[in-house]
Write an enzyme that holds these catalytic residues in place. Structure first.
Site, PDB file in Angstrom:
ATOM      1  N   ASP A 218       0.822  -1.201   0.000  1.00  0.00           N
ATOM      2  CA  ASP A 218       0.000   0.000   0.000  1.00  0.00           C
ATOM      3  C   ASP A 218       0.863   1.261   0.000  1.00  0.00           C
ATOM      4  OD1 ASP A 218       0.914  -0.027   2.629  1.00  0.00           O
ATOM      5  OD2 ASP A 218      -1.047  -0.453   3.503  1.00  0.00           O
ATOM      6  N   SER A 219       2.176   1.071   0.075  1.00  0.00           N
ATOM      7  CA  SER A 219       3.107   2.188  -0.130  1.00  0.00           C
ATOM      8  C   SER A 219       2.991   2.751  -1.536  1.00  0.00           C
ATOM      9  CB  SER A 219       4.541   1.738   0.140  1.00  0.00           C
ATOM     10  OG  SER A 219       4.843   0.556  -0.594  1.00  0.00           O
TER      11      SER A 219
ATOM     12  N   ASP B 271      -0.385  -6.363  -0.345  1.00  0.00           N
ATOM     13  CA  ASP B 271      -1.034  -5.861   0.860  1.00  0.00           C
ATOM     14  C   ASP B 271      -2.549  -5.905   0.764  1.00  0.00           C
ATOM     15  OD1 ASP B 271       0.947  -5.202   2.679  1.00  0.00           O
ATOM     16  OD2 ASP B 271       1.210  -3.169   1.928  1.00  0.00           O
TER      17      ASP B 271
ATOM     18  N   LYS C 104      -0.542  -9.772   2.868  1.00  0.00           N
ATOM     19  CA  LYS C 104      -0.067  -9.215   4.141  1.00  0.00           C
ATOM     20  C   LYS C 104      -1.149  -8.352   4.772  1.00  0.00           C
ATOM     21  CE  LYS C 104       3.211  -5.964   4.166  1.00  0.00           C
ATOM     22  NZ  LYS C 104       2.532  -4.815   4.842  1.00  0.00           N
TER      23      LYS C 104
ATOM     24  N   GLU D 117      -1.799  -5.921   8.542  1.00  0.00           N
ATOM     25  CA  GLU D 117      -1.129  -5.287   9.662  1.00  0.00           C
ATOM     26  C   GLU D 117      -1.816  -5.633  10.976  1.00  0.00           C
ATOM     27  OE1 GLU D 117       0.463  -1.291   7.318  1.00  0.00           O
ATOM     28  OE2 GLU D 117      -0.841  -1.084   9.066  1.00  0.00           O
TER      29      GLU D 117
ATOM     30  N   GLU E  36       8.620  -3.625  11.233  1.00  0.00           N
ATOM     31  CA  GLU E  36       8.916  -2.269  10.767  1.00  0.00           C
ATOM     32  C   GLU E  36       9.211  -1.349  11.948  1.00  0.00           C
ATOM     33  OE1 GLU E  36       7.179   1.310   7.898  1.00  0.00           O
ATOM     34  OE2 GLU E  36       6.185  -0.634   7.947  1.00  0.00           O
TER      35      GLU E  36
END
Length: 258
Positions: free
Chosen positions: A50-51, A89, A117, A119, A187
């Site tokens: 999502d970056s 993501d 992935k 979070e 992270e």
């Protein structure tokens, strides 16, 4: 650059790399030509993260990234990758319930992801178990979690500096492994904590700003090649792509006008 890199095939390759003490090389990519380049360079895992929102789409935060955004870029990356694993993501608020997580992860897998992935730590265990039960490989992500902690204009904050925070992250990591996650992104945690968590787990850890003792490292491709205008302590630039591109375009513009 490896002249003939071996395919990092199958999810078993992740655990094999850890068992053999072979560092996992991961990097982001968001389009077809970049995917081709990073794959040919021999990286092991390509992140369609999502970056993409803050590095490509001009969004202020990762929260603005939609599932359609990820799927669009994932399909382009899939067409460019022949050998590396592709991790995608689940964007913000696309895994609010286990059913949401499974349905949206299936879209990512259909568009080319080898694993997905999400979070969060122990609060996400029900969703991780649902994904595993659905046959979808899961990568966890703890420490600094951009979807919930990123603030525009501010740098990411290191997590787990105090003992209570460190113990909570270790407990999160162990719980995610027990729930069936096959990898874990760490992270912005202290190097000692990154090493402690990595040694405590059977699954491989991939660090970003988490020190040298993780089982692998991931960075944003724009930072690595020098395309991003920003400088980060956690990311070394290995090139000057932005300056070279600007010079080439200036030369082109001058020659057209002449």
């Amino acid at each position: 650059m490896s002249s003939s890199p071996e395919r990092f095939s199958g999810l078993a390759s992740l655990s094999e790399a850890k068992a053999q003490g072979r560092p996992i090389v991961a990097i982001t990519a968001y389009d077809f030509p970049t995917a081709q380049i990073v794959d040919e360079a021999g990286v092991d895992v390509v992140f369609v993260g999502d970056s993409v929102g803050t590095n490509v789409l001009g969004y202020a935060t990762e929260r603005e990234v939609t599932l359609d955004d990820i799927c669009h870029h994932l399909r382009a990356v899939r067409r460019g990758v022949a050998r590396a694993l592709i991790l995608a993501d689940l964007p913000y608020q696309t895994y609010e319930t286990p059913d949401d997580a499974v349905a949206n992860a299936r879209r990512l897998v259909a568009d080319g992801a080898d694993l997905v992935k999400l979070e969060g730590g122990r609060e996400q265990l029900e969703k991780v178990r649902a994904l595993v039960a659905a046959g979808i490989p899961v990568c966890g992500h703890i420490g600094f979690t951009p979807q919930t902690l990123f603030v525009p204009g501010q740098k990411g904050r290191v997590q787990g500096r105090l003992r209570a925070g460190a113990e909570a992250l270790l407990a999160d990591a162990r719980a995610l492994e027990e729930a069936g996650a096959v990898a874990l992104v760490l992270e912005l945690v202290p190097e000692a904590l990154g090493g402690l968590i990595s040694r405590a787990l059977r699954l491989p850890t991939i660090g970003i700003g988490a020190g040298r003792e993780c089982d692998g490292q991931v960075l944003i491709v724009h930072d690595v090649v020098g395309f991003s205008p920003r400088t980060l302590r956690l990311a070394r630039s290995y090139g000057e792509a932005r300056a070279q591109m600007a010079a080439a375009l200036q030369t082109y513009a001058r020659e057209v006008r002449e």
